[in-house]
Structure formats: structure tokens, C-alpha cells
Scaffold this active site. Structure first.
Site, PDB file in Angstrom:
ATOM      1  N   GLY A 108      -7.324  10.554   1.219  1.00 46.12           N
ATOM      2  CA  GLY A 108      -8.195  11.282   0.295  1.00 46.12           C
ATOM      3  C   GLY A 108      -9.639  10.903   0.548  1.00 46.12           C
ATOM      4  O   GLY A 108      -9.924   9.915   1.235  1.00 46.12           O
ATOM      5  N   LYS A 109     -10.532  11.691   0.072  1.00 43.31           N
ATOM      6  CA  LYS A 109     -11.951  11.344   0.138  1.00 43.31           C
ATOM      7  C   LYS A 109     -12.658  12.133  -0.946  1.00 43.31           C
ATOM      8  O   LYS A 109     -12.204  13.214  -1.327  1.00 43.31           O
ATOM      9  CB  LYS A 109     -12.532  11.732   1.509  1.00 43.31           C
ATOM     10  CG  LYS A 109     -13.762  10.957   1.896  1.00 43.31           C
ATOM     11  CD  LYS A 109     -13.411   9.550   2.312  1.00 43.31           C
ATOM     12  CE  LYS A 109     -14.561   8.772   2.840  1.00 43.31           C
ATOM     13  NZ  LYS A 109     -14.140   7.501   3.422  1.00 43.31           N
TER      14      LYS A 109
END
Ligand code: NAD
Length: 420
Positions: A108-109
Site C-alpha cells: 500500500g502507499k
């Protein structure tokens, strides 16, 4: 949305790398598409009261590449260039990093498009807390666990922990990693990434038959990653002859006293003016002969223009994406440089983040020695897998690392099947 994402050059670079590996793996159409595209792209508006009484609305993004192997894990950045395409690319790379290290996470980011250097602590706190509230339906210790990245730090993580915990009615330390020790952060987290870079560079030295006591290193960047890479390398007996940061570069053929430089930059912020070495041109520094060249600053510094001129034996990618695709092709042609690709080389950070999450879930705390020893075991295992696979399948190291990771993700998706 597909076309929108592909317009971003960073995302299309991540997709091009994926397609090349997927072709090599002969990944079939259905699994290939499911591995490639992010599961969730969340954009929220974050209104905050500025110190001058006005209201400003910021845009925040979070991309959860996939949740097949567990919650997503990845940083949250505050930077004026944040856009959803770049965030999606970084989420995809995190995905491969977690899978390569066999961490039970997807990638994720996230990011908020803002200028953190021009904001007061109060404004940053209000923005972080409001963003956390907007994200409440999409995050959780079993869904999405954020961490610091550019422009954010352990204070940001403390505000997220407090906001989420207040909402839950009890302390939930496992909601983020990279927290302060006072809030159940992990021992060893600060030095994990840089230590990992040095540990893997030493493993590569052993592979090519160079003794650490005879080796030299050049390090670009003297922030969190560069400092601890330099400190660990010099503790192994490696002579660190060149170091640079945003203010310039310094050189000492006898070896820079890294501890003294760390004390100097703690006081003066940058290395310019350090008395124990000579100033040199930073662009020339990375071209000087050395055993280990460790870019630990920004992306895109090894390019089509300088890749053929490098005189290192090992390229240890501490930074994310330091080598451009054009440079990669040149390095693949050269067989004299041992590449430790970023997804492996800087994975020490996310690995200790995983340890922090595990300790938080178990309400238990390990010593720094336990953390570093578990980290080294995981990194060595991943290193052996990448080098073994690359040799066996005659692949460049970067492609081998991504092939292992993509196979892991594709395997999990195949086992779970397609719902419904
Ligand atoms: P940081 O902000 O602490 O340090 C960055 C350093 O790079 C500073 O010394 C800065 O002066 C220097 N720098 C900036 N521009 C430069 C340039 N053009 N030439 C030379 N030096 C320059 O950042 P960090 O946490 O050390 O991260 C560095 C890199 O490592 C980034 O690419 C980041 O994404 C990656 N990374 C960091 C971690 C982590 O745990 N911190 C984990 C994985 C990857």
C-alpha cells in the site's frame, strides 16, 4: 481509471516492469490482470483550519494494491508532488517487496498533496487527524497499516494512533508502524533499513570473494538510510571513502570517520564543512572506483548517461528506484556489477515494521538484539533466494526478485480462487 493511471510515468514504469516479468513467467491472462491492478484506490478531501483562520482543502490518496495475502503495508507521504498514479506505482512496488520477504502483507502507499515544510506543527496535526478520520472505514490492523515516508515521521504515526484509538475506545498500537518507543514502536526500527543495506552489501562481498576488511564503499545520501548503512559498513571494517548529501560530497581515501560525521551532521544538519575529508563533485564521486556503491538518497540517479561509467563491484540500492530503466539495460549488459535491487536491498525497514506490528498484536516487546537478529535471518534468506533463482534461470537480479514476488502473489490468488 486504467488509462488515467497509465498516463503517470512512474505507474507505467511499474507496469512495464511487471509485464516483462509476467511475460517471462508466462502468467496467464486472468491472474496477470488481477496481480497488476490495484484493489482499492481511495481519494479523500481533507479540510483543515489554517493558523490564520482560513480553511484549506487538501487531497489525500491511499492505494491498496491487494489484500490477498494480508493487510496492506506501506508509507504515507506528505509532499507537493503526490499524485494518485505515483502512489499506485509505489503501492505496487511495496507489494513485491512484502511478497519477496515473505511478509504477510500486500502493498500500500498513501500521500497528501501539501507542502509540509511550510506548515506549522498544529496544521500538520489537524491535517493528519482529519485524514485519519476520513480513512477510518478503509484502515485497521487487519486491513491497512501505514508507516512514515517522505514528509512524515514518528510524530505523524503517534497522531494517527491517537485518532484511531480514540475512535475505537482503546489503544490500538498495531494501526501503524514507525511509532515512537513510548507508544510501542519497535527497538531497531530507526536503523533497520540502513543496517539491512550494509548487511546485504557484505553478503554480496562474500559472494564475489572480497573481504570486508579490504573493501571500500561510497554512499550517496546521509539521511536515515545512508547514516545507518555507513555506520554498519564501517563497523564491519569497510572503508567508507565517499559520502554525499544535498549540500555536496566529501572524500577521504583513508576512510571517513562515520561516527564523527554523524555527530557533525546532527549538529550542522548537512555534511558541508566536515573537517575530516575533502570536498569533491557529487556527480564525480559516484563514478570513482569502489567495491560498494550505495545510492541512499533519491530516485533516478543511475541513468543512461552514467551507468556505463560506474566503477563499483556492487550496486546496493538503498533508495527506492535509484536506477532508471535505461540504466538497467546497460547494467544488464555489464557482467562486472553485482546488483542488489531496491525491493531486496532496502527491505529492512518494512521487515522491522512487520516485527513492530507482530509485537503490538502480541502485546510483547523484543530487544534490539532480537529484532536485528530476526531481520538478518529474513534478509539473508531473501538474498539467497534471489541470487539462487537468478543463477538458475539466468536472469538479472532485479527481474529475479520481482519474479519470486509475483509468483508468490499469483500463487496466493490462485489458491484463494476467483470470488464468486
Ligand atoms: P532522508 O530524508 O532521511 O535522507 C535523504 C538524504 O539524501 C539526505 O541526506 C539528503 O541530504 C540526501 N539527498 C537529497 N537529495 C540528494 C542528492 N541529489 N544527492 C545526494 N544526496 C541527496 O531519507 P531516507 O529515509 O534516508 O530515505 C532515502 C531513500 O531510501 C528514499 O528513496 C526512500 O524512499 C528510501 N527508503 C527509505 C526507507 C526508510 O526506512 N527510511 C525504507 C525504504 C526505502
Amino acid at each position: 481509471m486504467r488509462e488515467e493511471l497509465l498516463k503517470n510515468p512512474v505507474f507505467s514504469m511499474a507496469v512495464a516492469q511487471f509485464d516483462r516479468v509476467a511475460d517471462f513467467l508466462a502468467l496467464d491472462g486472468e491472474i496477470r490482470e488481477r496481480c497488476k491492478w490495484p484493489k482499492r484506490i481511495i481519494t479523500v478531501t481533507v479540510p483543515i483550519r489554517r493558523d490564520d483562520g482560513t480553511t484549506e482543502v487538501f487531497f489525500g490518496h491511499r492505494v491498496q494494491h491487494h489484500l490477498t495475502r494480508g493487510p496492506v503495508k506501506g508509507g504515507l507521504r506528505y509532499h507537493p508532488d503526490v499524485d494518485v498514479g505515483e502512489v499506485a506505482a509505489l503501492a505496487m512496488w511495496m507489494n513485491w517487496k512484502c511478497a519477496l520477504l515473505d511478509l504477510p502483507f500486500g502493498g500500500g502507499k498513501g500521500g497528501i498533496c501539501c507542502k509540509p515544510m511550510e506548515m506549522s506543527q498544529g496544521e500538520l496535526e489537524r491535517m493528519t487527524r482529519r485524514f485519519t478520520m476520513e480513512m477510518i472505514p478503509f484502515i485497521g490492523p487487519e486491513i491497512d497499516v501505514m508507516a512514515p515516508d517522505m514528509g512524515t515521521n514518528e510524530q505523524t504515526m503517534a497522531w494517527i494512533t491517537d485518532t484511531y484509538s480514540t475512535h475505537s475506545g482503546h489503544l490500538v498500537p498495531s494501526i501503524v508502524t514507525g511509532k515512537p518507543l513510548t507508544l510501542q514502536g519497535s527497538e531497531g526500527r530507526t536503523r533497520a533499513t540502513g543496517h539491512g543495506v550494509a548487511f546485504l552489501a557484505a553478503a554480496a562481498l562474500r559472494k564475489i570473494g572480497i573481504d570486508t576488511g579490504d573493501a571500500t564503499a561510497i554512499i550517496q545520501g546521509f539521511g536515515n538510510v545512508g547514516i545507518f548503512a555507513a555506520l554498519t559498513l564501517s563497523s564491519y571494517g569497510v572503508r567508507v571513502t565517499g559520502i554525499s548529501d544535498v549540500s555536496g560530497a566529501i572524500w577521504n581515501p583513508e576512510g571517513i570517520d562515520v561516527k564523527a560525521l554523524h555527530a557533525y551532521t546532527s549538529k550542522h544538519k548537512v555534511l558541508e564543512g566536515f573537517p575530516g575529508a575533502e570536498p569533491i563533485d557529487p556527480a564525480e564521486m559516484i563514478l570513482r572506483p569502489c567495491d560498494i556503491l550505495a545510492p541512499c538518497a533519491v530516485g533516478g540517479v543511475i541513468t543512461g548517461a552514467n551507468a556505463a561509467l560506474l566503477k563499483c563491484r556492487i550496486l546496493a540500492e538503498g533508495a527506492n528506484g535509484p536506477t532508471t530503466p535505461e540504466a538497467d539495460l546497460i547494467l544488464e549488459e555489464r557482467d562486472d556489477i553485482f546488483l542488489i535491487p531496491d525491493v531486496l536491498c532496502n527491505a529492512g525497514g518494512v521487515t522491522v515494521s512487520y516485527f513492530e506490528w507482530v509485537q503490538n498484536l502480541q502485546r510483547f516487546q523484543w530487544t534490539e538484539r532480537e529484532v536485528i537478529s530476526k531481520l538478518e535471518t529474513k534478509l539473508q534468506h531473501a538474498f539467497d533466494k534471489v541470487i539462487g533463482f537468478a543463477k538458475h534461470r539466468k536472469l538479472p537480479h532485479r527481474m529475479a526478485a520481482q519474479a519470486i514476488a509475483i509468483t508468490t502473489v499469483a500463487g496466493a490468488k490462485t489458491s484463494r480462487g476467483l470470488f464468486p
